[in-house]
Design an enzyme around this catalytic site. Sequence first.
Site, PDB file in Angstrom:
ATOM      1  N   PHE A 122     -11.574  -7.539  13.677  1.00 50.98           N
ATOM      2  CA  PHE A 122     -10.462  -7.953  12.820  1.00 50.98           C
ATOM      3  C   PHE A 122     -10.127  -6.857  11.801  1.00 50.98           C
ATOM      4  O   PHE A 122     -11.004  -6.355  11.112  1.00 50.98           O
ATOM      5  CB  PHE A 122     -10.826  -9.258  12.094  1.00 50.98           C
ATOM      6  CG  PHE A 122      -9.753  -9.717  11.133  1.00 50.98           C
ATOM      7  CD1 PHE A 122      -8.516 -10.143  11.592  1.00 50.98           C
ATOM      8  CD2 PHE A 122      -9.977  -9.707   9.761  1.00 50.98           C
ATOM      9  CE1 PHE A 122      -7.526 -10.553  10.707  1.00 50.98           C
ATOM     10  CE2 PHE A 122      -9.003 -10.119   8.867  1.00 50.98           C
ATOM     11  CZ  PHE A 122      -7.771 -10.542   9.350  1.00 50.98           C
ATOM     12  N   GLN A 123      -8.891  -6.480  11.741  1.00 54.49           N
ATOM     13  CA  GLN A 123      -8.383  -5.438  10.840  1.00 54.49           C
ATOM     14  C   GLN A 123      -9.072  -4.082  11.035  1.00 54.49           C
ATOM     15  O   GLN A 123      -9.207  -3.313  10.094  1.00 54.49           O
ATOM     16  CB  GLN A 123      -8.442  -5.885   9.374  1.00 54.49           C
ATOM     17  CG  GLN A 123      -7.474  -7.033   9.095  1.00 54.49           C
ATOM     18  CD  GLN A 123      -7.217  -7.289   7.621  1.00 54.49           C
ATOM     19  OE1 GLN A 123      -8.082  -7.038   6.790  1.00 54.49           O
ATOM     20  NE2 GLN A 123      -6.034  -7.805   7.299  1.00 54.49           N
ATOM     21  N   GLU A 174       0.828  -1.220   0.000  1.00 50.58           N
ATOM     22  CA  GLU A 174       0.000   0.000   0.000  1.00 50.58           C
ATOM     23  C   GLU A 174       0.857   1.262   0.000  1.00 50.58           C
ATOM     24  O   GLU A 174       0.452   2.293  -0.520  1.00 50.58           O
ATOM     25  CB  GLU A 174      -0.948   0.015   1.201  1.00 50.58           C
ATOM     26  CG  GLU A 174      -2.069  -1.025   1.123  1.00 50.58           C
ATOM     27  CD  GLU A 174      -1.676  -2.384   1.682  1.00 50.58           C
ATOM     28  OE1 GLU A 174      -0.468  -2.604   1.980  1.00 50.58           O
ATOM     29  OE2 GLU A 174      -2.565  -3.244   1.826  1.00 50.58           O
ATOM     30  N   LYS A 207     -17.861  -1.117   5.661  1.00 51.36           N
ATOM     31  CA  LYS A 207     -18.268  -2.136   4.693  1.00 51.36           C
ATOM     32  C   LYS A 207     -19.778  -2.117   4.473  1.00 51.36           C
ATOM     33  O   LYS A 207     -20.253  -2.322   3.349  1.00 51.36           O
ATOM     34  CB  LYS A 207     -17.804  -3.520   5.169  1.00 51.36           C
ATOM     35  CG  LYS A 207     -17.697  -4.521   4.052  1.00 51.36           C
ATOM     36  CD  LYS A 207     -16.920  -5.741   4.474  1.00 51.36           C
ATOM     37  CE  LYS A 207     -16.853  -6.759   3.350  1.00 51.36           C
ATOM     38  NZ  LYS A 207     -16.144  -7.978   3.769  1.00 51.36           N
ATOM     39  N   MET A 242      24.089   9.183   2.754  1.00 53.60           N
ATOM     40  CA  MET A 242      23.983  10.488   3.416  1.00 53.60           C
ATOM     41  C   MET A 242      24.273  10.354   4.912  1.00 53.60           C
ATOM     42  O   MET A 242      24.949  11.204   5.505  1.00 53.60           O
ATOM     43  CB  MET A 242      22.596  11.080   3.183  1.00 53.60           C
ATOM     44  CG  MET A 242      22.453  12.516   3.656  1.00 53.60           C
ATOM     45  SD  MET A 242      23.624  13.606   2.830  1.00 53.60           S
ATOM     46  CE  MET A 242      22.626  14.250   1.494  1.00 53.60           C
TER      47      MET A 242
END
Lengths: 177, 577
Positions: B129-130, B67, B179, B492
């Site tokens: 969940f999630q 993602e 959802k 760097m």
Amino acid sequence: MNEEIKTFTISIYTENNIGLLNRISAIFQRRHINIESLTTSQSEIDGVNRFVIVVNISESQAKKIVGQFQKQIEVIRAFYHTDEETIYTESCMFKIKSSLLFEEPQIQNIIKESNTRIVTVNKEFFVLEKSGRRNEIESLRRDLNVFGIMQFVRAGRIAVTKDEMKVTEMLLAFNNQ
Amino acid sequence: MNTETENKTQEVISKKMRISGSEAVVRCLMAEGVDILYGYPGGAIMPVYDELYKFRDQIHHVLTRHEQGAAHAAQGYARISGRVGVAMATSGPGATNLITGIADAQIDSTPMVCITGQVPSHLLGSDAFQETDIVGISTPVTKWNHQVTKASEIPEVLAKAFYIAKSGRPGPVLVDITKDAQFGELDFEYKKCTGVRSYIPVPKTNPESVKAAAKLINSAKKPMIVWGQGIILGKAENELKAVVEKAGIPSAWTILGASAIPTSHPLNIGMVGMHGNYAPNKLTNECDVLIAIGMRFDDRVTGDLTKYAKQAKVIHFDIDPSEIDKNVKTDVAVIGDSKDSLAQLLPLLDAKSHDSWLQEFKDLYAIEFEQVIKDDLHPTKEGLTMGEVLKQINIESKGDAAIVSDVGQHQMIACRYSEFNLTKSNITSGGLGTMGFALPAAIGAKMAEPHREVVAIIGDGGFQMNIQELGTVFQQRTPVKIVVLNNEFLGMVRQWQQLFFDKRYASTEMTNPDFVAIAKGYHIQAKRITKREELADAVKEMIASKESYFLEVCVEKEDNVFPMVPSGASVSDIRLS
């Protein structure tokens, strides 16, 4: 760059939307500014909320954070004011054992002298309510503490400005949209 | 928007129908002219993906491999095109993986809309969940965000999201959709958002402030302009060029302002900031009027604020009032859209040239050339330098490529040495400094503007932070050119360790895999070079390729990037070695 730290009252007029409190508190949090008190309620304009937040900061900090509030999509206008520019008050409640009201006559004198209002009395306890400056409330708390306080709660500052807050201008801007 | 997209938009808007929330999401995207979006499916966003499948001929979903890759790809898409980039993810880890890209877009003012799925509304707050509070998590790094719990809210909220993302000072917006809202039904009708009552995206320019600015500029003996990304975001490149040329003002740019005026312009005096050019940094503390346009006085630009341009009167042009006096106290503030403000300024300016003042920049450039640039671009030592790779890319692309750089030494080299003929050609993570940005951002940029040559310049460290997006390059057949400048160090940080931590190279040395084998594993043409004599041909072959191409250049291990303003030092204390 050691600017004087003063008490500022920040007023933020906002849309009444979920999540705004998070955005506002995040702005203080990022800059490590501790909120002394916070009150939010409906404002004089329908559908517009007003946050009144008291903080101890420098004027340049106040100016910058007001700019950051103003930048939030759902903030309509934000202002900062010193104590001298506002009329402000706080309220508090004390819950005390009812027996003390009769056993300690001094309590009745304190209530009278401090213009404190009795909200309710029942067999177990009575409740006092007081509005005023922080020092008045603190003094009352000290006086009552001697006898025992079952519960104490103080609300955040509420404030109005001495000068016009350009709310009219804001309303006009709203109506023109 | 092209005509075809406009027609499609009208078609979507005119239809009134009872549809699901998830179909509404897709139709809203099409109504906003979204042709490509980047994302990764998962349980809580599956209904929307199901609709995307149905509309796959009209809207192209790009499956990234992470993602974070989706968010950066959306950024790359937005930065090169000026359109809103769109990224989509599921709830929980999908949503949190977007956060780095969102934070990057916020600090670099990139228009982006992120859509995340969320657990059904009856489970909100139950640690389902999630489930994560993505609205809470993203609040400090979004321009606006909102959670939708009813299908009927979708069109209005998404219209508002696009309007907020792209208007005024752009930024990322996140819309979280439960959802059940995706499954629910609504009477769909789409109206584009044209305003939010509490939000003033573009404050009106006050003509008095423009007059005051013009007066100050006309009286200046040693004026200097520093422009930022506000020029590119405000499409004010022509107005800036006209102002610069009429008033004859030496003009420098911040990292995100790069490419707004061609590198070759005689009044373009280079980059300001920590690894910017010697002359503009040094002379910031000698100019008498400093004109900042669409830039925010980042600490990487100013160094020690107490010693920054103290001798100068400061004029600040910005669309965002909260930037005025935030870091540098200004004498004249011109709030408003840069295109409009500069157009108002132009007729008030006296036509001038500041030849002797410009000569001071040229003299300092000559010093920088002798001490730094010559060795970077025309090295005599054995090891390859990053600078000569960039020089070769300039030659082969003729300065027309969009350079997408990651974060680190190679980024500074890319910004210092790339030749930009065209605007929106420097795509890099400026404010957040996000390693892993370049590969996915290059994918987004190439997809948004397929006719542009897009070259990603990446270090060996940053490449491995989102190396999985080679899979996206392969699957999408995106002909990006990927150059990894491999010095087997986090360069760097190593440079800082060398200069400020007694060469204690704590965890900066990298044992790298066979990058060419990995690229070939993704069926991407790949080559590694280690010698100077191989460089020109390899770059030529890469640029000539019609397909994606991976080039690993093994460069000198311990080269440093100079000039450098040490952290916390004054800009005039810039070091050449």
